[in-house]
Design an enzyme around this catalytic site. Structure first.
Site, PDB file in Angstrom:
ATOM      1  N   PRO A   1      -5.547  -2.137  10.457  1.00  0.00           N
ATOM      2  CA  PRO A   1      -4.610  -1.649  11.475  1.00  0.00           C
ATOM      3  C   PRO A   1      -4.888  -0.190  11.837  1.00  0.00           C
ATOM      4  O   PRO A   1      -5.350   0.593  10.997  1.00  0.00           O
ATOM      5  CB  PRO A   1      -3.239  -1.747  10.781  1.00  0.00           C
TER       6      PRO A   1
ATOM      7  N   TYR B   1      -6.973   7.407  -0.092  1.00  0.00           N
ATOM      8  CA  TYR B   1      -6.582   6.271   0.758  1.00  0.00           C
ATOM      9  C   TYR B   1      -7.803   5.697   1.494  1.00  0.00           C
ATOM     10  O   TYR B   1      -7.998   4.469   1.533  1.00  0.00           O
ATOM     11  CB  TYR B   1      -5.517   6.754   1.741  1.00  0.00           C
TER      12      TYR B   1
ATOM     13  N   GLY C   1      -7.690  14.696   4.594  1.00  0.00           N
ATOM     14  CA  GLY C   1      -6.539  14.685   3.684  1.00  0.00           C
ATOM     15  C   GLY C   1      -6.266  13.333   3.042  1.00  0.00           C
ATOM     16  O   GLY C   1      -5.196  13.127   2.463  1.00  0.00           O
TER      17      GLY C   1
ATOM     18  N   TYR D   1      -2.588   3.035  13.782  1.00  0.00           N
ATOM     19  CA  TYR D   1      -1.277   3.612  13.437  1.00  0.00           C
ATOM     20  C   TYR D   1      -0.147   2.720  13.963  1.00  0.00           C
ATOM     21  O   TYR D   1      -0.069   2.444  15.158  1.00  0.00           O
ATOM     22  CB  TYR D   1      -1.167   5.034  13.978  1.00  0.00           C
ATOM     23  N   ILE D   2       0.701   2.285  13.034  1.00  0.00           N
ATOM     24  CA  ILE D   2       1.763   1.319  13.341  1.00  0.00           C
ATOM     25  C   ILE D   2       3.114   1.985  13.056  1.00  0.00           C
ATOM     26  O   ILE D   2       3.250   2.729  12.073  1.00  0.00           O
ATOM     27  CB  ILE D   2       1.606   0.055  12.446  1.00  0.00           C
TER      28      ILE D   2
ATOM     29  N   GLY E   1       0.827  -1.207   0.000  1.00  0.00           N
ATOM     30  CA  GLY E   1       0.000   0.000   0.000  1.00  0.00           C
ATOM     31  C   GLY E   1       0.852   1.244   0.000  1.00  0.00           C
ATOM     32  O   GLY E   1       2.013   1.214   0.414  1.00  0.00           O
TER      33      GLY E   1
END
Ligand code: NDP
Length: 240
Positions: free
Chosen positions: A177, A147, A143, A179-180, A84
């Protein structure tokens, strides 16, 4: 014989942790990547896992890449659609190219890889497809219309394909997920990241291995009755 798992975007970040986790679980793991040869070589040196370079957003390249993997490694039993990209900007500033590139790679990549691998899984009566979505596909994000739309699309794609795969022993699930701590999040400006972390009840970023553990479960025999689901792994940031 060990089952073959292909992890797109497997050379770095979350994908690399997934590769290592599935290898520990006894899969013969193959990574795919787009262009960063150094990361792919590092993965090979550290783990022995080979990488195949092709653009998952390119339909013909994905079909050819998977054909090559099947010829050189074996029939593909597991696909983890993890590759991605982000091309952030408000709609006001976002170009059509930024919109299209994110849709082409993030969402189109899932279609392309499924087109390549699903028929074989169906024929052999066993398969696992895991699609990596995002909390921002569930909740939206300022923003990120491109995505968020692509990731939200992944969640719909998952539920539809799960219905097609169920009677053939092919399960299709998504992981969303939060935030990783990967390169992708390192690109977020520090003040913005601080605000994001303040909204995560667990109080920290996630680790790639925490996403990999979810993938490992969904790939296991124990998860044979789990299909069409989305597993949220986000530190409590978004609950629904
Ligand atoms: P990274 O940016 O760290 O790594 C991305 C990986 O995808 C790399 O291996 C890259 O290859 C590969 N890739 C990018 N474009 C393509 C392409 N066109 N074809 C093939 N491979 C490609 O990403 P993360 O590990 O952070 O993210 C992995 C997935 O998890 C993504 O789908 C992301 O949207 C999702 N996610 C991540 C979150 C996070 O906080 N990090 C949160 C929610 C979801 P190369 O190295 O060659 O460029």
């Amino acid at each position: 014989m060990a089952r073959v798992a292909v992890v797109t975007g497997g050379s770095r970040g979350i994908g690399r942790a997934i590769c290592e986790g599935l290898q520990q679980d006894g899969f013969t793991v193959v990574a795919n990547y787009a262009g960063n040869d150094a990361a792919a070589n590092q993965l090979k040196a550290d783990t022995g896992i080979p990488s195949y370079k092709f653009d998952v957003g390119d339909h013909e390249a994905s079909l050819a890449g998977c054909k090559q993997i099947e010829a050189e490694v074996g029939p593909i039993d597991v696909v983890v659609n993890n590759a991605g990209i982000t091309r952030d900007g408000t709609l006001h500033r976002m170009s059509f190219e930024d919109w299209n590139e994110v849709m082409r790679i993030n969402l189109g990549g899932c279609f392309n890889m499924a087109k390549a691998a699903f028929p074989g899984m169906r024929e052999r009566g066993w398969g696992r497809i895991i699609n990596i979505g995002s909390v921002n596909g569930q909740a939206g994000q300022y923003g990120q219309v491109n995505y968020a739309a692509a990731k939200s699309g992944i969640h719909g794609f998952t539920k539809a394909l799960a219905q097609e795969g169920a009677k053939f022993g092919v399960t299709v699930n998504a992981i969303a997920p939060g935030y990783i701590d990967t390169d992708m999040v390192a690109a977020v400006p520090e003040p913005v990241l601080e605000k994001i972390i303040a909204k995560i009840p667990v109080g920290r970023l996630g680790h790639a291995e925490e996403i990999a553990r979810g993938v490992r479960f969904l790939c296991s025999e124990d998860a044979g009755f789990v299909t069409g689901s989305t597993m949220s792994i986000n530190g409590g940031q978004h609950m629904y």
